[in-house]
Design an enzyme around this catalytic site. Sequence first.
Site, PDB file in Angstrom:
ATOM      1  N   CYS B 165       0.807  -1.215   0.000  1.00  0.00           N
ATOM      2  CA  CYS B 165       0.000   0.000   0.000  1.00  0.00           C
ATOM      3  C   CYS B 165       0.840   1.265   0.000  1.00  0.00           C
ATOM      4  O   CYS B 165       0.303   2.370  -0.008  1.00  0.00           O
ATOM      5  CB  CYS B 165      -0.966  -0.062   1.168  1.00  0.00           C
ATOM      6  SG  CYS B 165      -1.845  -1.642   1.135  1.00  0.00           S
ATOM      7  N   HIS B 305      -2.667   7.523   6.508  1.00  0.00           N
ATOM      8  CA  HIS B 305      -2.893   6.219   5.890  1.00  0.00           C
ATOM      9  C   HIS B 305      -4.280   5.725   6.288  1.00  0.00           C
ATOM     10  O   HIS B 305      -5.024   5.217   5.467  1.00  0.00           O
ATOM     11  CB  HIS B 305      -1.806   5.243   6.316  1.00  0.00           C
ATOM     12  CG  HIS B 305      -1.872   3.923   5.614  1.00  0.00           C
ATOM     13  ND1 HIS B 305      -1.776   3.826   4.246  1.00  0.00           N
ATOM     14  CD2 HIS B 305      -2.068   2.663   6.070  1.00  0.00           C
ATOM     15  CE1 HIS B 305      -1.896   2.549   3.895  1.00  0.00           C
ATOM     16  NE2 HIS B 305      -2.081   1.832   4.967  1.00  0.00           N
ATOM     17  N   GLU B 316      -0.943   4.875  14.012  1.00  0.00           N
ATOM     18  CA  GLU B 316      -0.526   6.049  13.229  1.00  0.00           C
ATOM     19  C   GLU B 316      -0.764   7.328  14.039  1.00  0.00           C
ATOM     20  O   GLU B 316       0.065   8.243  14.036  1.00  0.00           O
ATOM     21  CB  GLU B 316      -1.291   6.114  11.896  1.00  0.00           C
ATOM     22  CG  GLU B 316      -0.837   7.261  10.994  1.00  0.00           C
ATOM     23  CD  GLU B 316      -1.579   7.314   9.659  1.00  0.00           C
ATOM     24  OE1 GLU B 316      -2.624   6.637   9.524  1.00  0.00           O
ATOM     25  OE2 GLU B 316      -1.111   8.034   8.752  1.00  0.00           O
ATOM     26  N   LYS B 337      -9.508   7.817   2.726  1.00  0.00           N
ATOM     27  CA  LYS B 337      -9.968   6.438   2.487  1.00  0.00           C
ATOM     28  C   LYS B 337     -11.386   6.228   3.004  1.00  0.00           C
ATOM     29  O   LYS B 337     -12.050   5.269   2.608  1.00  0.00           O
ATOM     30  CB  LYS B 337      -9.032   5.436   3.159  1.00  0.00           C
ATOM     31  CG  LYS B 337      -7.671   5.324   2.474  1.00  0.00           C
ATOM     32  CD  LYS B 337      -6.861   4.166   3.048  1.00  0.00           C
ATOM     33  CE  LYS B 337      -5.493   4.045   2.385  1.00  0.00           C
ATOM     34  NZ  LYS B 337      -4.520   5.064   2.866  1.00  0.00           N
ATOM     35  N   HIS B 342      -9.756   1.777   0.161  1.00  0.00           N
ATOM     36  CA  HIS B 342      -8.306   1.615   0.162  1.00  0.00           C
ATOM     37  C   HIS B 342      -7.851   1.100  -1.213  1.00  0.00           C
ATOM     38  O   HIS B 342      -8.109  -0.050  -1.558  1.00  0.00           O
ATOM     39  CB  HIS B 342      -7.904   0.651   1.282  1.00  0.00           C
ATOM     40  CG  HIS B 342      -6.432   0.562   1.500  1.00  0.00           C
ATOM     41  ND1 HIS B 342      -5.517   1.247   0.736  1.00  0.00           N
ATOM     42  CD2 HIS B 342      -5.715  -0.124   2.421  1.00  0.00           C
ATOM     43  CE1 HIS B 342      -4.301   0.967   1.170  1.00  0.00           C
ATOM     44  NE2 HIS B 342      -4.386   0.137   2.185  1.00  0.00           N
ATOM     45  N   PHE B 403       1.747  -3.558   3.828  1.00  0.00           N
ATOM     46  CA  PHE B 403       2.048  -4.876   4.386  1.00  0.00           C
ATOM     47  C   PHE B 403       3.520  -5.172   4.112  1.00  0.00           C
ATOM     48  O   PHE B 403       4.030  -4.867   3.024  1.00  0.00           O
ATOM     49  CB  PHE B 403       1.204  -5.966   3.705  1.00  0.00           C
ATOM     50  CG  PHE B 403      -0.228  -6.014   4.183  1.00  0.00           C
ATOM     51  CD1 PHE B 403      -0.636  -5.382   5.342  1.00  0.00           C
ATOM     52  CD2 PHE B 403      -1.175  -6.737   3.466  1.00  0.00           C
ATOM     53  CE1 PHE B 403      -1.957  -5.447   5.773  1.00  0.00           C
ATOM     54  CE2 PHE B 403      -2.489  -6.812   3.891  1.00  0.00           C
ATOM     55  CZ  PHE B 403      -2.884  -6.164   5.042  1.00  0.00           C
TER      56      PHE B 403
END
Lengths: 78, 415
Positions: B165, B305, B316, B337, B342, B403
Amino acid sequence: MSEIAEKVKKIIIEKLGVEESEVTTDASFTNDLGADSLDTVELIMEFEKEFGISIPDDQAENISTVGQAVTYLEANVK
Amino acid sequence: MQLRRVVITGLGALTPIGNTVSEFWNGLANGVSGAAPITKFDATKFRTKFACEVKNFDPEQFLDRKEARRMDPFTQYAMVVAEEAIQDSGMDLATIDVDRAGVIWGSGIGGLRSFQDEVSGFAVGDGTPRFSPFFITKMIADLSAGYISIRYGFRGPSYVTVSACASATNAIVDSFNYIRMGKMDIAITGGSEAAVTEAGIGGFNAMKALSERNESPETASRPYDKDRDGFVLGEGAGCLILEEYEHAKARGAKIYAELVGGGMSSDAYHITAPHPEGLGAHNVMRNALNDAGLKPEDIDYINTHGTSTPLGDPQEILAIQKMFGEHAYKINISSTKSMTGHLLGAAGAVEAVASVLSIQHQTVPPTINHFTDDEGLDSGLNFTFNKAQQRKIDIVLSNTFGFGGHNCSIIFKKI
């Protein structure tokens, strides 16, 4: 035009994105219809799928025009 | 070495809430959700039956039929946004030095639809291999950059970055670095993804990564809400034309903003779980600020994010509080998002476009779908819940985490 020729024409129009009028008997896949080497392989595969036959590589190498495809298939499709 | 300045001179977007940059901004400013029941396949048996799909997209409006057929959707999306961005840049392709123009693209997965369909076709056969000669070139992720470079004749560097991502952000940072180091003058950069397929939904469902709020898709992506239950899979693409500042000025280009910093870091912790203390997230923001030569107090808005997962969102925020201290309360934080879902490897691209547009419009797009405060998050922070906020925005930070623990952040500045 034979049923086989009709089907061949349809496949070529679909796969190469060309106009029906361009698909003449003498038209070469690569020189006239804009096919590259990958398109040519795909065309042979589509003929095999459509007509339920297997076209050996040494035979496939000799099929480079619309007319050659029709002649080959008319002779080999039962 | 004196580093050169890099500016954004063109934008492109194809997203679940708008198929052009202006439609995308309208969606963002108005808090529109892109989530809806899946139309691309029968999702009856899947735990998640909705996604943020691109809507009303006909590749043949943009590409000729033969060309479109040779491309996986993720490449079709790439071509469409690259064209919008190039048009937007007003660049005369006949006069630029194509040897100093590159294409660095990002995609987390590549041609998943093509991979899935070809392998499924083989699996139901009798073992005779009948793969399309276009299988490989539709599937491999780099062909997005390959096709774009062929289309525009850009002969500088071209490749694709893969960091889940964070992919598109890595692509943007690489482009930024090459331009400022003098290796090239122009880059088409960004990212695209098209993973709303049986394999994509099924795979992420198996990880329990996706929201399963099937009764209310449009409220499912709810970053920082107490009842968030996973991310909503999105698809689409975003594109930025990066250009060396003097090059852009010399041709009288419209300049949206300056790209002033890029940071990278790794969690080095777990394949999917974020570091519990937000270490990687903290470090990537610090690295981006240092790269830009900025202080934490300079940041006005953080496009986070914020995927709407139970574990990811708080770490975060923890990292932001550690990084920004008291200034954290003066920053606008938002996760777009909540609207787009996403977009995986394309997330960094569409969020970079959103960040640049936020500067242009002096407006922070909202984090929609806020219903219940999460007592684990500091309520003194401004999450820009539910409604866009107008404010002075000079500098924006955009975070992406992938990831594998890949983190990448970029900073845009008003010019």
